[in-house]
Motif scaffolding. Structure first.
Motif, short mmCIF file in Angstrom:
data_model
loop_
_atom_site.label_atom_id
_atom_site.label_comp_id
_atom_site.label_asym_id
_atom_site.label_seq_id
_atom_site.Cartn_x
_atom_site.Cartn_y
_atom_site.Cartn_z
N SER A 128 -0.05 -1.18 1.73
CA SER A 128 -1.44 -1.44 1.94
C SER A 128 -1.72 -0.55 0.26
O SER A 128 -0.79 0.43 -0.01
CB SER A 128 -1.81 0.03 3.14
OG SER A 128 -1.26 1.28 3.08
N VAL A 129 -2.95 -1.21 0.51
CA VAL A 129 -2.69 -0.80 -1.45
C VAL A 129 -4.05 -0.38 -1.08
O VAL A 129 -5.76 -0.75 -0.33
CB VAL A 129 -3.64 -2.47 -2.20
CG1 VAL A 129 -3.55 -1.23 -3.50
CG2 VAL A 129 -1.88 -2.90 -1.86
N GLN A 130 -4.82 0.66 -1.43
CA GLN A 130 -6.12 1.28 -1.41
C GLN A 130 -7.00 1.86 -3.24
O GLN A 130 -5.87 2.37 -3.76
CB GLN A 130 -6.29 2.14 -1.12
CG GLN A 130 -6.07 3.01 0.05
CD GLN A 130 -5.56 3.92 0.86
OE1 GLN A 130 -4.88 5.03 1.38
NE2 GLN A 130 -7.18 4.17 1.56
N ALA A 131 -7.68 0.95 -3.47
CA ALA A 131 -8.48 1.52 -4.19
C ALA A 131 -9.75 2.52 -4.82
O ALA A 131 -9.96 2.31 -3.39
CB ALA A 131 -9.08 0.12 -4.86
N PHE A 132 -9.25 3.28 -5.89
CA PHE A 132 -10.09 4.81 -5.54
C PHE A 132 -11.33 4.23 -7.21
O PHE A 132 -11.09 4.78 -8.30
CB PHE A 132 -9.90 5.47 -5.92
CG PHE A 132 -8.36 6.13 -4.48
CD1 PHE A 132 -9.39 6.96 -3.53
CD2 PHE A 132 -7.99 5.64 -4.21
CE1 PHE A 132 -8.82 7.26 -2.57
CE2 PHE A 132 -6.56 5.78 -3.04
CZ PHE A 132 -7.74 6.39 -2.42
N LEU A 133 -12.46 4.10 -7.00
CA LEU A 133 -13.09 3.46 -7.98
C LEU A 133 -14.68 4.48 -8.16
O LEU A 133 -14.93 4.85 -6.87
CB LEU A 133 -13.35 1.56 -7.75
CG LEU A 133 -12.19 1.45 -7.92
CD1 LEU A 133 -12.86 -0.19 -7.64
CD2 LEU A 133 -11.51 1.19 -8.64
N LEU A 134 -15.18 4.59 -9.17
CA LEU A 134 -16.30 5.57 -9.07
C LEU A 134 -17.57 4.31 -8.82
O LEU A 134 -18.24 4.89 -8.06
CB LEU A 134 -16.47 5.72 -10.44
CG LEU A 134 -15.85 6.17 -11.40
CD1 LEU A 134 -16.23 7.42 -12.69
CD2 LEU A 134 -15.69 8.01 -10.25
N ASP A 135 -16.82 3.40 -9.15
CA ASP A 135 -19.13 2.03 -8.76
C ASP A 135 -17.71 0.51 -7.81
O ASP A 135 -16.73 0.38 -8.08
CB ASP A 135 -19.15 1.36 -9.87
CG ASP A 135 -19.85 2.80 -10.58
OD1 ASP A 135 -20.75 3.64 -9.59
OD2 ASP A 135 -20.27 2.46 -12.32
N SER A 136 -18.93 0.06 -7.21
CA SER A 136 -17.97 -0.94 -6.81
C SER A 136 -17.99 -2.43 -7.93
O SER A 136 -18.82 -2.59 -7.78
CB SER A 136 -19.43 -1.18 -5.90
OG SER A 136 -19.84 -0.32 -4.52
N GLN A 137 -16.83 -2.61 -7.47
CA GLN A 137 -16.30 -3.62 -8.47
C GLN A 137 -15.32 -4.13 -8.02
O GLN A 137 -14.58 -3.90 -7.12
CB GLN A 137 -16.13 -3.32 -10.19
CG GLN A 137 -15.21 -2.01 -9.54
CD GLN A 137 -14.88 -1.31 -11.40
OE1 GLN A 137 -15.04 -2.48 -11.73
NE2 GLN A 137 -14.99 -0.38 -10.92
N VAL A 138 -15.37 -5.95 -8.64
CA VAL A 138 -13.64 -6.42 -8.45
C VAL A 138 -12.14 -5.41 -9.17
O VAL A 138 -12.70 -6.29 -10.27
CB VAL A 138 -14.15 -7.89 -8.14
CG1 VAL A 138 -13.03 -8.56 -7.89
CG2 VAL A 138 -15.37 -8.38 -7.23
N VAL A 139 -11.46 -5.51 -8.26
CA VAL A 139 -10.27 -5.45 -9.49
C VAL A 139 -8.93 -6.47 -9.02
O VAL A 139 -8.25 -6.52 -8.34
CB VAL A 139 -9.86 -3.87 -8.31
CG1 VAL A 139 -8.42 -3.78 -9.77
CG2 VAL A 139 -10.61 -3.60 -9.19
N PRO A 140 -9.10 -7.35 -10.61
CA PRO A 140 -8.03 -8.25 -10.25
C PRO A 140 -6.57 -7.54 -10.04
O PRO A 140 -6.55 -6.66 -11.07
CB PRO A 140 -8.56 -9.03 -11.74
CG PRO A 140 -8.76 -8.36 -12.29
CD PRO A 140 -9.71 -7.16 -11.86
N LEU A 141 -5.78 -7.98 -9.30
CA LEU A 141 -4.14 -7.75 -8.79
C LEU A 141 -3.73 -8.56 -8.35
O LEU A 141 -4.06 -9.67 -7.48
CB LEU A 141 -4.40 -6.92 -7.41
CG LEU A 141 -3.09 -5.29 -7.79
CD1 LEU A 141 -3.14 -4.62 -8.34
CD2 LEU A 141 -3.68 -4.80 -6.01
#
Length: 620
Positions: free
Chosen positions: A84-97
């Motif tokens: 499982s991969v979780q992104a903890f971000l301050l704003d909603s945005q697309v993260v290329p991974l």
């Protein structure tokens, strides 16, 4: 994402690419990060899951170049796993991974054992001169790639090619072209006569002057560049004085490596350290690093000169035969090497090769006659040096002053750009590009008609050796050898009582770095040890300041390069140029002088570290 078909006790290797700042250091302190979690049931039919996780920082620049991070997870059984991969971000945005995975069927300890055996095999081939060191490095890299394939990690050809450091190869190639054209002017012969004049015919003052100049230059220039400029001058000087160039060259390259440790730009490990953003936040910047290391290296240099004199006490620096016989022997060697390099593909080339071999036979006959009538000259220290200076000045002059002006202009611009690149990073022009552009510029100005003559003077064997060495070291890193050394060092430091921990940590990091840098390339070792030491300093149970550990790493990695012939790039380059001139020295010849010097300089450096950090408390 669910994965199946894994064997018992295998490793899951995941390579994650994205706009990352760093690895697993203190993810909880980062504002934005990605958490990768691997879960697997402990037993068949059981609901209990074994969880492993790793976090990576996210860069504030989402469109920066992708950085790949490799994570290893131990699988206890063949049961399916859940990623499982979780992104903890301050704003909603697309993260290329991007994420790739593969299973490895050998434990880390077995991989390290395989890497150690391969490295030992390469050293056996080089030490006993079973094959040429270039072929030994190629065989070692092939064995390391075979080991990776055996454990299930099969890098593609494109990946293997990317392991080669093309900037270093471009720097070497460009400087070889520059030096090859420079030698046509007679400048090196002229410098040799001037150095003989300054030393007033005395050998040891001359050697000390040469070593001191090499050490000072290498503090600001790349070590490889310094030796490429100094080696031809030293060889001509030794030929003028009837000295054996091998011992003088070894002394020079040792002091080049020592001098390179004095500044933040003198040696690649230092550049890696001052370029690390985490270390800059902790106060290790260009000025503080250079100030601390410069003082320590000055103390090392002061003690190195008398120790070098002790090592050379019983060495016969002068050739036993007269200069005429020595020059004749060297001429025979050069003509024979030239004949062997000709590939008799046509009738004309075969005729030329036969003529060269006939010349070798004639010279050998002349040498045999001279040896019969030879009477040894006892005069070692040249009493008639003033008369010899006049004779040498008539014989060794600048042969092409116009070409000399062009060479000095181009070389001056190239060296100025080297300095500018070190102090003004905004130029965005690597050292390799500077050397290549300088070589092209000089080729145009010099109006070289026969380009093949210049290419024949390029040390292709040395370039191929470095390419094979880069592949070998990266493959050994993929086999977890470097990470294992760093982890075991951290375990030993944690086992020491707290009141003695800092002193033991400095000694351990210093000597592990020195010995490891003697055996493997110090660049990947330094890059692997920096996060280990940062994690160690952030561990609340250890409670160690990071500055002493980083300075110990830098001191050991730079000074450890003197331990063996392949411990530093400058050593290999110097040996290659000397071999081209007919004065090649073996692994053991370098080891007999370099390893004792490495032990002595590391001991002085360790005392300096202990005195400043334990005695004076320079830890902040």
């Amino acid at each position: 994402m669910n994965l199946t078909d894994f064997r018992d006790n295998s490793l899951l290797k995941m390579q994650v690419g994205g706009p990352f700042l760093g690895g697993m250091e203190a993810v909880q302190e980062a504002q934005e990060y990605i958490l990768i979690q691997v879960e697997q049931t402990e037993e068949a039919g059981s609901r209990r899951r074994r969880t492993q996780q790793v976090g990576v920082f996210l860069s504030s620049y989402m469109f920066c170049v992708s950085i790949s991070l490799i994570c290893l997870f131990l699988l206890s059984s063949s049961a399916p796993i859940l990623i499982s991969v979780q992104a903890f971000l301050l704003d909603s945005q697309v993260v290329p991974l991007s994420m790739t995975h593969q299973s490895l069927y050998v434990t880390v300890e077995t991989q390290v054992l395989m890497a150690g055996l391969i490295l030992a095999g390469v050293y056996v081939l080089i030490i006993f001169e079973i094959v040429h060191r270039t072929l030994a490095a190629m065989l070692g890299s092939l064995a390391a790639l075979a080991a990776l394939a055996f454990i299930g990690d099969r890098p593609s050809l494109m990946t293997v090619v990317e392991w080669i450091d093309y900037e270093t190869l471009a720097l070497l190639f460009g400087m070889m072209i520059l030096v090859a054209i420079f030698s046509e002017t007679g400048f090196f012969d002229y410098c040799a006569v001037k150095a003989y004049q300054l030393s007033r015919g005395r050998v040891w003052p001359m050697i000390i002057i040469l070593c001191l100049i090499a050490a000072v230059l290498s503090a600001f220039l790349d070590n490889v560049t310094t030796m490429m400029l100094f080696t031809p001058v030293t060889i001509r000087l030794c030929e003028v004085l009837n000295l054996d160039p091998r011992h003088v060259l070894i002394a020079e390259v040792i002091f080049t490596n020592i001098g390179g440790a004095a500044t933040a730009v003198g040696d690649p490990p230092n550049v890696i350290i001052v370029s690390n953003q985490d270390l800059r936040k902790k106060g290790i910047d260009f000025a503080s690093f250079t100030g601390y290391m410069f003082l320590g290296i000055c103390l090392v240099l002061l003690t190195s000169f008398p120790f070098l004199r002790m090592l050379y006490w019983n060495k016969k620096l002068y050739n036993k035969e007269s200069s005429e016989i020595v020059e004749l022997k060297h001429e025979i060697l050069v003509w024979r090497q030239t004949a062997h390099r000709i590939n008799p593909a046509s009738r004309e080339e075969t005729a030329v090769k036969c003529l060269l071999m006939q010349k070798v036979l004639n010279l050998e006959s002349l040498l045999h006659k001279k040896l019969k009538t030879f009477q040894r000259q006892i005069s070692q220290e040249d009493k008639n040096w003033e008369h010899n200076i006049q004779e040498l000045q008539k014989k060794h002059r600048i042969t092409d002053k116009i070409l000399l002006v062009k060479c000095l202009t181009v070389l001056g611009v190239v060296i100025f750009m080297f300095f500018l690149n070190s102090f003004v990073p905004a130029i965005h022009l690597d050292l390799g590009w500077i050397a290549i552009l300088g070589a092209l510029w000089l080729l145009v100005l010099a109006d070289i008609q026969d380009f093949e003559i210049i290419l024949h003077r390029v040390e292709w064997a040395t370039l191929l050796f470095f390419a094979a060495l880069f592949v070998l070291m990266e493959a050994l890193a993929q086999l977890q050898l470097i990470d294992y050394i760093g982890e075991q060092t951290a375990v030993l430091i944690k086992a020491v009582p707290e009141d003695e921990r800092l002193a033991i940590a400095i000694i351990l990091v210093m000597w592990v770095s020195a010995l490891a840098s003697s055996l493997i390339d110090n660049i990947p070792f330094t890059a692997a040890m920096i996060p280990v030491l940062i994690n160690l300093s952030q561990d609340a149970d250890v409670n160690l300041p990071v500055k002493p550990l980083i300075f110990a790493l830098a001191m050991g990695a730079c000074l450890g390069g003197n331990g063996t012939l392949i411990g530093a790039s400058a050593n290999v380059v110097c040996a290659g140029i000397a071999e081209q001139h007919g004065y090649g020295f073996s692994f053991m010849e370098f080891f007999r002088l370099g390893f004792p010097m490495m032990l002595m300089t590391c001991t002085i450096g360790m005392c300096y570290l202990l005195a400043t950090h334990i005695g004076l408390g320079w830890n902040t």
